[in-house]
Motif scaffolding. Structure first.
Motif, PDB file in Angstrom:
ATOM      1  N   SER A  48       0.807  -1.217   0.000  1.00 51.37           N
ATOM      2  CA  SER A  48       0.000   0.000   0.000  1.00 51.37           C
ATOM      3  C   SER A  48       0.843   1.271   0.000  1.00 51.37           C
ATOM      4  N   GLY A  49       2.154   1.121   0.247  1.00 52.68           N
ATOM      5  CA  GLY A  49       3.014   2.299   0.334  1.00 52.68           C
ATOM      6  C   GLY A  49       2.988   2.946   1.704  1.00 52.68           C
ATOM      7  N   ASN A  50       2.240   2.348   2.616  1.00 48.44           N
ATOM      8  CA  ASN A  50       2.112   2.884   3.970  1.00 48.44           C
ATOM      9  C   ASN A  50       3.348   2.545   4.793  1.00 48.44           C
ATOM     10  N   ILE A  51       3.676   3.382   5.781  1.00 49.56           N
ATOM     11  CA  ILE A  51       4.860   3.133   6.610  1.00 49.56           C
ATOM     12  C   ILE A  51       4.535   2.375   7.887  1.00 49.56           C
ATOM     13  N   GLY A  52       3.300   1.959   8.053  1.00 47.17           N
ATOM     14  CA  GLY A  52       2.870   1.288   9.273  1.00 47.17           C
ATOM     15  C   GLY A  52       3.158  -0.200   9.293  1.00 47.17           C
ATOM     16  N   ALA A  53       2.842  -0.824  10.433  1.00 47.44           N
ATOM     17  CA  ALA A  53       3.162  -2.233  10.654  1.00 47.44           C
ATOM     18  C   ALA A  53       2.453  -3.168   9.676  1.00 47.44           C
ATOM     19  N   THR A  54       1.226  -2.852   9.308  1.00 48.99           N
ATOM     20  CA  THR A  54       0.484  -3.729   8.388  1.00 48.99           C
ATOM     21  C   THR A  54       1.206  -3.853   7.062  1.00 48.99           C
ATOM     22  N   ASN A  55       1.722  -2.745   6.555  1.00 44.41           N
ATOM     23  CA  ASN A  55       2.435  -2.794   5.283  1.00 44.41           C
ATOM     24  C   ASN A  55       3.818  -3.411   5.446  1.00 44.41           C
ATOM     25  N   VAL A  56       4.451  -3.181   6.595  1.00 41.07           N
ATOM     26  CA  VAL A  56       5.749  -3.813   6.863  1.00 41.07           C
ATOM     27  C   VAL A  56       5.588  -5.332   6.839  1.00 41.07           C
ATOM     28  N   LEU A  57       4.452  -5.813   7.318  1.00 36.87           N
ATOM     29  CA  LEU A  57       4.195  -7.255   7.321  1.00 36.87           C
ATOM     30  C   LEU A  57       4.195  -7.823   5.906  1.00 36.87           C
ATOM     31  N   ARG A  58       3.869  -6.983   4.937  1.00 41.71           N
ATOM     32  CA  ARG A  58       3.842  -7.435   3.544  1.00 41.71           C
ATOM     33  C   ARG A  58       5.237  -7.747   3.003  1.00 41.71           C
ATOM     34  N   THR A  59       6.263  -7.357   3.723  1.00 44.77           N
ATOM     35  CA  THR A  59       7.623  -7.727   3.324  1.00 44.77           C
ATOM     36  C   THR A  59       7.902  -9.187   3.655  1.00 44.77           C
ATOM     37  N   GLY A  60       7.043  -9.779   4.487  1.00 44.03           N
ATOM     38  CA  GLY A  60       7.225 -11.154   4.907  1.00 44.03           C
ATOM     39  C   GLY A  60       8.014 -11.291   6.189  1.00 44.03           C
ATOM     40  N   ASN A  61       8.440 -10.156   6.745  1.00 49.05           N
ATOM     41  CA  ASN A  61       9.238 -10.179   7.967  1.00 49.05           C
ATOM     42  C   ASN A  61       8.343  -9.825   9.159  1.00 49.05           C
ATOM     43  N   LYS A  62       7.887 -10.849   9.866  1.00 52.51           N
ATOM     44  CA  LYS A  62       6.964 -10.635  10.979  1.00 52.51           C
ATOM     45  C   LYS A  62       7.625  -9.893  12.136  1.00 52.51           C
ATOM     46  N   LYS A  63       8.908 -10.151  12.370  1.00 52.35           N
ATOM     47  CA  LYS A  63       9.608  -9.490  13.465  1.00 52.35           C
ATOM     48  C   LYS A  63       9.695  -7.983  13.227  1.00 52.35           C
TER      49      LYS A  63
END
Length: 206
Positions: A48-63
């Motif tokens: 989504s281009g968002n800087i929040g945790a939900t979009n970070v999760l899309r990188t596949g890195n849960k940590k």
């Protein structure tokens, strides 16, 4: 309670200082910093281009996603607590609000930030910690029924100001209500997708 709502004891210089402090802390883009440090590039070019945790999760890195969630929440908590203990409850409330705004509209990123759910929770943790349990209970209940994370967050942010008002915390209720309205504006695309039936459900890929 209306009288309490309209009567603020904080001086203008302290209020301004609390707002500046909160904004600067809130505008730290932890999602962007963590993903870059991990060698994953610019999170704004992912999902989504968002800087929040939900979009970070899309990188596949849960940590990294969990780290982003915690840091985005705690920056608001820290701002609120510094303001509270240095200058009183009203300063803490303003600092927490400003941290929320800083996360949504960080000057360093052209005022394009996250959607503010984590910093909303972080502000609550700083100014009305028991309300975090209410938020969590509502979020989990709605999530279990709907499977939509965005809907769960929005419903929870609607409930919080109402509960705060009924337990006679009018100033906190008013500020959190304002944050709820702003959060809904930031969730405009999610609302549109919910109406259209195209919003991604919890655990759904793609």
């Amino acid at each position: 309670m209306i009288t309490d709502l309209l009567t603020w004891q904080i001086s203008l210089p302290i209020a301004a200082g609390a707002l500046v402090l909160g904004y600067l802390l809130g505008s730290i883009p932890f999602g962007l910093l963590l993903t870059r440090a991990a060698g994953l590039g610019d999170i704004r070019s992912i999902g989504s281009g968002n800087i929040g945790a939900t979009n970070v999760l899309r990188t596949g890195n849960k940590k990294l996603a969990v780290g982003t969630l915690l840091l985005d929440a705690l920056k608001a908590t820290v701002a609120a607590l510094i303001g509270w203990y240095a200058f009183g409850p009203e300063a803490g409330l303003l600092a927490g609000f400003a941290a929320f705004m800083g996360h949504l509209y960080p000057v360093w990123l052209g005022f394009k930030g996250g959607k503010g759910v984590a910093t909303y929770i972080g502000t609550l943790l700083g100014v009305a910690p028991l309300m975090v349990l209410v938020f969590a209970a509502v979020w989990l209940s709605v999530a279990k029924l709907s499977k939509y994370s965005s809907l769960s967050a929005m419903v929870a942010t609607l409930v919080i100001p109402v509960v705060l008002w009924f337990i006679q915390e009018p100033k906190i209720a008013a500020v959190m209500a304002l944050m709820t309205i702003i959060s809904f504006i930031k969730h405009k695309t999610n609302i549109e997708r919910l109406i259209a039936g195209t919003e991604s459900k919890i655990g759904q890929k793609g």
